[in-house]
Structures are given as structure tokens and as C-alpha cells.
Design a protein around this motif. Structure first.
Motif, short mmCIF file in Angstrom:
data_model
loop_
_atom_site.label_atom_id
_atom_site.label_comp_id
_atom_site.label_asym_id
_atom_site.label_seq_id
_atom_site.Cartn_x
_atom_site.Cartn_y
_atom_site.Cartn_z
N GLU A 181 11.73 -37.34 -8.28
CA GLU A 181 12.29 -38.73 -8.91
C GLU A 181 13.68 -38.72 -9.09
OE1 GLU A 181 11.30 -41.69 -12.57
OE2 GLU A 181 10.08 -39.98 -12.37
N ALA A 182 14.41 -39.64 -8.58
CA ALA A 182 15.88 -39.72 -8.89
C ALA A 182 16.77 -39.04 -8.25
CB ALA A 182 16.16 -39.78 -10.32
N ALA A 183 16.17 -38.04 -7.01
CA ALA A 183 17.05 -37.34 -6.28
C ALA A 183 16.84 -38.04 -4.92
CB ALA A 183 16.12 -36.17 -5.85
N LYS A 184 18.08 -38.09 -4.43
CA LYS A 184 18.45 -38.18 -2.79
C LYS A 184 19.61 -37.17 -2.37
CE LYS A 184 21.75 -42.08 -4.27
NZ LYS A 184 22.08 -43.55 -3.99
N MET A 185 19.70 -37.34 -1.20
CA MET A 185 20.76 -36.52 -0.68
C MET A 185 22.17 -36.95 -1.01
SD MET A 185 21.54 -33.50 0.69
CE MET A 185 20.02 -32.99 1.30
N GLN A 186 23.05 -35.94 -1.65
CA GLN A 186 24.24 -36.54 -2.13
C GLN A 186 25.33 -35.87 -1.15
OE1 GLN A 186 25.29 -38.47 -4.56
NE2 GLN A 186 23.35 -39.02 -5.38
N THR A 187 26.47 -36.15 -1.44
CA THR A 187 27.60 -35.31 -0.71
C THR A 187 27.63 -33.86 -1.38
OG1 THR A 187 28.62 -37.19 0.29
CG2 THR A 187 29.97 -35.16 -0.37
N MET A 188 27.59 -32.84 -0.86
CA MET A 188 27.73 -31.54 -1.68
C MET A 188 29.12 -31.05 -1.38
SD MET A 188 24.70 -31.51 -2.92
CE MET A 188 23.03 -32.14 -2.92
N LEU A 189 29.73 -30.62 -2.65
CA LEU A 189 30.96 -29.88 -2.63
C LEU A 189 31.01 -28.33 -2.69
CD1 LEU A 189 32.72 -32.76 -4.55
CD2 LEU A 189 32.45 -32.71 -2.27
N PHE A 200 22.22 -23.18 -5.45
CA PHE A 200 22.56 -24.26 -6.29
C PHE A 200 23.70 -24.95 -5.69
CE2 PHE A 200 21.59 -20.29 -8.68
CZ PHE A 200 20.34 -20.87 -9.58
N THR A 201 23.55 -26.13 -5.56
CA THR A 201 24.75 -27.11 -5.14
C THR A 201 25.18 -28.05 -5.90
OG1 THR A 201 23.27 -28.41 -4.07
CG2 THR A 201 23.81 -26.64 -2.56
N GLY A 202 26.68 -28.25 -6.07
CA GLY A 202 27.32 -29.24 -6.70
C GLY A 202 27.60 -30.48 -6.19
N ALA A 203 27.08 -31.56 -6.25
CA ALA A 203 27.18 -32.95 -5.90
C ALA A 203 28.41 -33.89 -6.27
CB ALA A 203 26.07 -33.81 -5.94
N ILE A 204 28.71 -34.47 -5.29
CA ILE A 204 29.98 -35.73 -5.70
C ILE A 204 29.69 -36.44 -6.85
CG2 ILE A 204 29.30 -37.42 -4.20
CD1 ILE A 204 32.32 -37.51 -3.42
N ASN A 205 28.50 -36.74 -7.30
CA ASN A 205 28.22 -37.63 -8.49
C ASN A 205 28.23 -36.92 -9.83
OD1 ASN A 205 25.72 -36.32 -8.13
ND2 ASN A 205 24.47 -38.13 -8.53
N GLY A 206 28.32 -35.44 -9.61
CA GLY A 206 28.38 -34.71 -10.91
C GLY A 206 26.86 -33.96 -11.11
N VAL A 208 23.62 -31.27 -10.16
CA VAL A 208 23.52 -29.88 -9.48
C VAL A 208 22.22 -30.00 -9.25
CG1 VAL A 208 23.38 -27.39 -9.95
CG2 VAL A 208 25.21 -28.65 -10.96
N TYR A 209 22.06 -29.67 -7.70
CA TYR A 209 20.63 -29.49 -7.18
C TYR A 209 20.23 -27.84 -7.11
CZ TYR A 209 20.88 -34.22 -5.60
OH TYR A 209 21.04 -35.52 -5.52
N VAL A 210 19.20 -27.76 -7.51
CA VAL A 210 18.47 -26.04 -7.35
C VAL A 210 17.43 -26.15 -6.36
CG1 VAL A 210 17.43 -24.29 -8.71
CG2 VAL A 210 18.91 -25.80 -9.80
N TRP A 211 17.69 -25.31 -5.25
CA TRP A 211 16.68 -25.23 -4.20
C TRP A 211 16.14 -23.73 -4.28
CZ3 TRP A 211 17.26 -29.46 -1.00
CH2 TRP A 211 18.64 -30.18 -1.16
N LYS A 212 14.94 -23.87 -3.74
CA LYS A 212 14.04 -22.55 -3.60
C LYS A 212 13.64 -22.67 -1.99
CE LYS A 212 11.24 -19.13 -4.50
NZ LYS A 212 11.69 -17.86 -4.91
N ASP A 213 14.35 -21.60 -1.20
CA ASP A 213 14.30 -21.68 0.06
C ASP A 213 14.86 -22.98 0.51
OD1 ASP A 213 12.75 -19.06 0.36
OD2 ASP A 213 10.83 -20.31 -0.16
N LEU A 216 14.11 -28.76 -2.64
CA LEU A 216 14.66 -29.11 -3.74
C LEU A 216 13.54 -28.83 -4.95
CD1 LEU A 216 16.91 -30.35 -5.50
CD2 LEU A 216 16.15 -32.42 -5.18
N ILE A 217 13.94 -28.11 -6.11
CA ILE A 217 12.82 -27.85 -6.98
C ILE A 217 13.48 -28.29 -8.30
CG2 ILE A 217 11.91 -25.80 -5.71
CD1 ILE A 217 13.45 -23.99 -7.99
#
Length: 554
Positions: A181-189, A200-206, A208-213, A216-217
Motif C-alpha cells: 500500500e502507498a508504494a509506487k516506483m519513484q525516481t531513485m537517487l 536500501f534505496t533513497g527516493a526523490i520524494n523523501g 526510503v525503500y527496503v528490498w529483499k532480493d 520490496l518488503i
């Protein structure tokens, strides 16, 4: 004679990061012919001071060179058109990945030391391993996983990809958002890595996405109020630093320190005076260590400059010291049975306790992530283990504040404590004793673990024990039990260094299971070596002496 616990000092390392620096002078690499777009420093100890840079141009080249001598080591002749905007070395330092500014933003992996030697400069030309179009939208970051030469991650405009180098082919999987919920692919910086294949990836909207393999988790919403421009993971403790765009408040500003799961945050005030702070690059501090001595002082030292940075009087002779995993606190054990916890930045006492009357021989913070955040104490600093001459190891819960409540202790320890090490998950502690037996106990109840199958499966966060099948080879022929005082295994787990009664420092392969193993010897102490540690990046060893009152970085 009590092993490493004779008169002298003990030290532990701060989980800090060391940046490349050339103090006192400026020098220049002058081989580029146009604007330089990117730079990276090789982090592997074998390639210390090796730098890669690249530039714009219709036929750009990547220069790999030595920062100390300014000699070109390798020249990678690119087919990237318009330029190269990102480069990154692999875990072993042997491979380099580059990203072109061409329409397909081509990704290329190079073996930078291979290829024919150039006659005009004696540098190598390097060899291309694999190449493939990266994405039609701009790529901002491409980084190898810190433990891999075959896996890396690319992030950019509304996309991220998980890459695998398979022979001469580059394969990728797209990041899968799923139904979160509330997650969509952002521009990752920005990108950083954690244990157990976390990314871990930091997005343009502020966010942080946490990925396993490649799935997105978790989504950390509004980690920053503006774009997350940069992320950095300290491998030793897993803590993550983020930098972004933020309005400073009483709670902090544009730099934040997170735990291993991005669940706990500490923000820092930069005090720039700006209405909006913007941070583009972050790392973790300088290389420092602490020593605690029989002279009743604790001293913080700068490793690179070999200078005293700060000191504090403890009031009693000290025997051991340990940094907390986040580097914010240090615990020091005293000869009179007391221990104190200091705040590193100010060296002010946070708390102290005395439940024993005899010397504290070793002291350790838990290395795992048990517990919950309370009273400003992070989960990875929850338990403190205190080993003494009274045949005891006591556990203290730091989340209960400065009262330092004892919540358990190890039973059936046959003699004084020499060294202690926590398991990686924080569930167990191994204790080396003056009876020259190594025991494993549960944390925090202290029950001894005797099942060999259980012990064999434990992964240790550190290894300082001089006892066990893993270190049989460190003992010389005809050695007395007290001849080897201290040991430390590299963070990479490849080597072990020891200090002994004869003033010698020895370096072995690890594990060291063959008797009388081959080793390198280093001289410098006139008396026994009381303790020894590797720096966070395994580039340096610091040893401490007893009667000679010396510390030797090398």
C-alpha cells in the motif's frame, strides 16, 4: 600471570569510516583532457589509494590511477558516447562497473588490470568483461554489493534493477513493488546495502525503500522531507547514514543515522543557518580508537595522525574498554570492579556500576539487534557484558537507563575471564577463561551451551579468543598457557593477529587449525603485548604493551 589482563591497557575500535586524504599538501592528476564527471576509490586493502575517474567526450576513457604517485595504472578505452557518469569497484577491487551518458545508458563491467601494456605510459589498457544497455532513462548510481564481484544494483529515473554478471553476460531483474500500500516506483537517487541480501534505496520524494532480493518488503515514508540524495552503510555495524533535503528542527536536520532495519532514527543538527539544509554526500567519521590504562585515564587517538584527541581521568586504574556498535558510547572496566559508560563526544559519564570487587577483565556490547528502542538506546546496544576476575560474566540492560540493571549472569565459569565475543544474532556469548577453557553461554540468562552441534552453527560477530580448535596454530612450540595473551580476527574473517609475552605481534591465516602454523612476525614492544585490534577496514593493527606503556599502530 593472567593472560592478557596484566598491567597495561585494552582497547576496542570505533565503527568509523576512513576517507582518502593527503594531509598537509596538494597534488594533482593531470591526464584527463575534459570535464571529469565521476570518481570512485577502491576500498579493498590490496588496492589502497587506487582511484578511477572518467570524463565527458565523444570517445571518453576511464583512468585508473594511484592517488599517492599519480601514476596511471590502467586506461579503459570506452565505446560509451558522450561520456561516463558513474564508476564503482567490486568487492575484491578487481572489477569496475561504468555507466555511459549514451541514450541507452550502457552499463559495462571491466577487468581493469588485464589487457596489453601501453608503450607510451606503461599502463594497462584493461579488458571489457560484459556490456548491456542499462535503461532508456537516466541512471544515477550503480554499485556492487559489498561482498560480491557478480552482483550490483542500478537506480535512476523511476526504475531500479538488480544485476548479475554471468560469464560475459549481464542479466537483470527489475525491482518488484508488489501490492504494498502507498508504494509506487519513484525516481531513485541513492543506494546502500545491508545483511541478508537487503538493499536500501533513497527516493526523490523523501521515502526510503527496503528490498529483499529484488522484492520490496518495507517503505519508510518521509525518511526526509525532500529527496534522499545519498546513503552510506558501515559494514561493521550495519548502521545506515542518509543525507537529503530537510528543514532543520529541534529534533535534527538533513543527516540521519538509522539502525539495520531502518526502524530507528537519530537526526543531526548541521547548524548551517539555512532555512533548508541539503546534503549530497555522507560517510562515517575518521579512524579513531580508545585506550584505557592503569594510569586511570581513557584516551581517544587519531590513527592516521597518531595524535591524542581527548582524554578523561577515570579515578581508578582501567583494564578494558569497548565501543557501542553505533560509536556513541564507550564502556570501560576498572581494576576495582567498577565499570563506567561514557558518552564519546563529551567523555562525560552516562552511568556507572560496581557489582564486583575484583578487576573487570573484558567488557563487550552486544553485536546483534535484539530488543527495542528505549530511553535513547538503540536495540543494537541493548546488552552490555562485563567479565571479571570473580569467575563471572554479568549482563546489563542499557534500555533501563543509567541505573544499569543487571538482568543475568553466566554460571559455572571455572576461572577469571580473559576474552568474550558475542554471536552475530546476539543470542550467545563465548568466554575464554583462566582455566584455559572456552565456554558458550546463552544471553542474557547465562545458561551454558554444551551441545556441539549448536555451537558449530553459531556465527560469531567477532573473535578475540586465544582458545579453541579454530586457533590451535597460534600457539608456539613448548608454550606455557600464558604465553599468548590476546588475539583478533579481521572483520573479513581471513586473518588473525596475536600478541604474546615476548613482545611479538604475529599474523596468521584464519581459521588457524594446524599446529605451529606459518606466520609473519612484527617487533616493536619491549615487554608483553596486552591487547591487539584491527581497524574497522582491516588496514591497520594497533597493539598495546604492558610494562613498556606503548601503543603501536602498524
Amino acid at each position: 600471570m593472567e593472560g592478557s589482563q596484566k598491567e597495561g591497557v585494552e582497547l576496542l575500535w570505533s565503527p568509523a569510516h576512513s576517507a582518502l586524504s593527503l594531509p598537509g599538501s596538494q597534488s594533482f592528476y593531470l591526464e584527463h583532457t575534459d570535464d571529469i564527471l565521476c570518481l570512485t576509490v577502491n576500498q579493498h586493502p590490496k588496492y589502497r589509494n587506487v582511484v578511477a575517474t572518467s570524463q565527458i567526450g565523444t570517445t571518453p576513457s576511464i583512468h585508473v590511477w594511484d592517488a599517492m604517485t599519480k601514476h596511471t595504472l590502467s586506461m579503459l578505452r570506452c565505446f560509451h558516447s558522450k561520456g561516463v557518469n558513474y564508476v564503482n569497484f567490486s568487492a575484491t577491487g578487481k572489477l569496475l562497473v561504468s555507466v555511459g551518458v549514451d541514450p541507452e545508458h550502457t552499463i559495462t563491467v571491466w577487468r581493469w588490470q588485464e589487457g596489453p601494456t601501453s608503450l607510451d605510459s606503461l599502463s594497462r589498457t584493461g579488458a571489457k568483461v560484459a556490456s548491456r544497455g542499462g535503461h532508456l532513462e537516466r541512471i544515477f548510481v550503480v554499485e556492487f554489493r559489498p561482498d560480491s564481484d557478480t552482483q550490483f544494483v542500478s537506480v535512476g529515473v523511476k526504475h531500479m534493477k538488480f544485476w548479475t554478471l554471468a560469464g560475459s553476460a549481464l542479466l537483470y531483474k527489475k525491482g518488484v513493488i508488489g501490492s504494498m500500500e502507498a508504494a509506487k516506483m519513484q525516481t531513485m537517487l541513492a543506494v546502500a546495502f545491508g545483511a541478508n541480501n537487503l538493499t536500501f534505496t533513497g527516493a526523490i520524494n523523501g521515502d526510503v525503500y527496503v528490498w529483499k532480493d529484488h522484492f520490496l518488503i518495507r517503505l519508510v515514508a518521509k525518511a526526509h522531507t525532500g529527496p534522499v540524495f545519498t546513503m552510506y552503510t558501515t559494514l561493521r555495524d550495519g548502521l545506515i547514514v542518509t543525507g537529503g533535503k530537510e528543514r532543520p528542527t529541534k529534533e535534527g536536520g538533513a543527516v540521519k543515522l538509522w539502525d539495520q532495519e531502518m526502524k530507528r532514527c537519530r537526526a543531526f543538527q548541521l547548524e548551517t543557518g539555512q532555512l533548508v539544509e541539503c546534503v549530497r554526500s555522507v560517510c562515517r567519521g575518521k579512524d579513531i580508537f580508545i585506550s584505557a590504562s592503569n594510569d586511570g585515564t581513557a584516551r581517544i587517538w587519531d590513527l592516521a595522525d597518531k595524535k591524542l584527541l581527548n582524554k578523561v581521568s577515570l579515578g581508578h586504574a582501567a583494564r578494558c574498554a569497548a565501543y557501542s556498535p553505533n560509536g556513541e558510547m564507550v564502556a570501560i572496566g576498572m581494576k576495582n570492579g567498577e565499570f563506567v559508560v561514557l558518552l564519546v563526544n563529551s567523555l562525560k559519564v552516562w552511568g556507572k556500576k560496581r557489582d564486583r570487587k575484583s578487576a573487570i577483565q573484558d567488557i563487550r556490547y552486544i553485536a546483534g539487534g535484539l530488543g527495542r528502542e528505549e530511553k535513547g538506546i538503540s536495540p543494537d546496544s541493548r546488552f552490555l557484558a562485563v567479565g571479571s576476575s570473580e569467575h563471572t560474566v554479568d549482563f546489563y540492560d542499557l534500555t533501563q537507563g543509567t541505573s544499569l540493571n543487571r538482568i543475568g549472569y553466566c554460571k559455572d565459569i571455572p576461572s577469571f575471564v580473559i576474552q568474550m565475543d558475542f554471536s552475530a544474532d546476539g543470542r550467545y556469548i563465548q568466554v575464554s577463561t583462566g582455566a584455559y577453557k572456552r565456554q558458550v553461554h546463552e544471553v542474557p540468562l547465562g545458561k551454558q551451551v554444551t551441545e556441539a552441534m549448536v555451537i558449530e552453527k553459531i556465527t560469531w560477530a567477532s573473535w578475540t579468543s586465544i582458545l579453541g580448535d579454530e586457533v590451535i596454530g597460534i600457539w608456539p612450540r613448548n608454550a606455557d598457557k600464558a604465553d599468548v595473551n590476546c588475539a583478533c580476527v579481521t572483520h573479513a574473517g581471513l586473518n588473525i593477529v596475536t600478541g604474546d609475552d615476548f613482545g611479538l605481534v604475529k599474523l596468521f591465516d584464519f581459521p588457524c587449525t594446524e599446529k605451529f602454523a606459518k606466520h609473519k612476525r612484527y617487533f616493536g614492544h619491549s615487554a608483553h603485548v596486552t591487547n591487539i585490534r584491527f581497524s574497522h577496514d582491516d588496514k591497520y593493527v594497533v597493539s598495546t604493551g604492558g610494562d613498556d606503556c606503548r601503543y603501536l599502530p602498524g
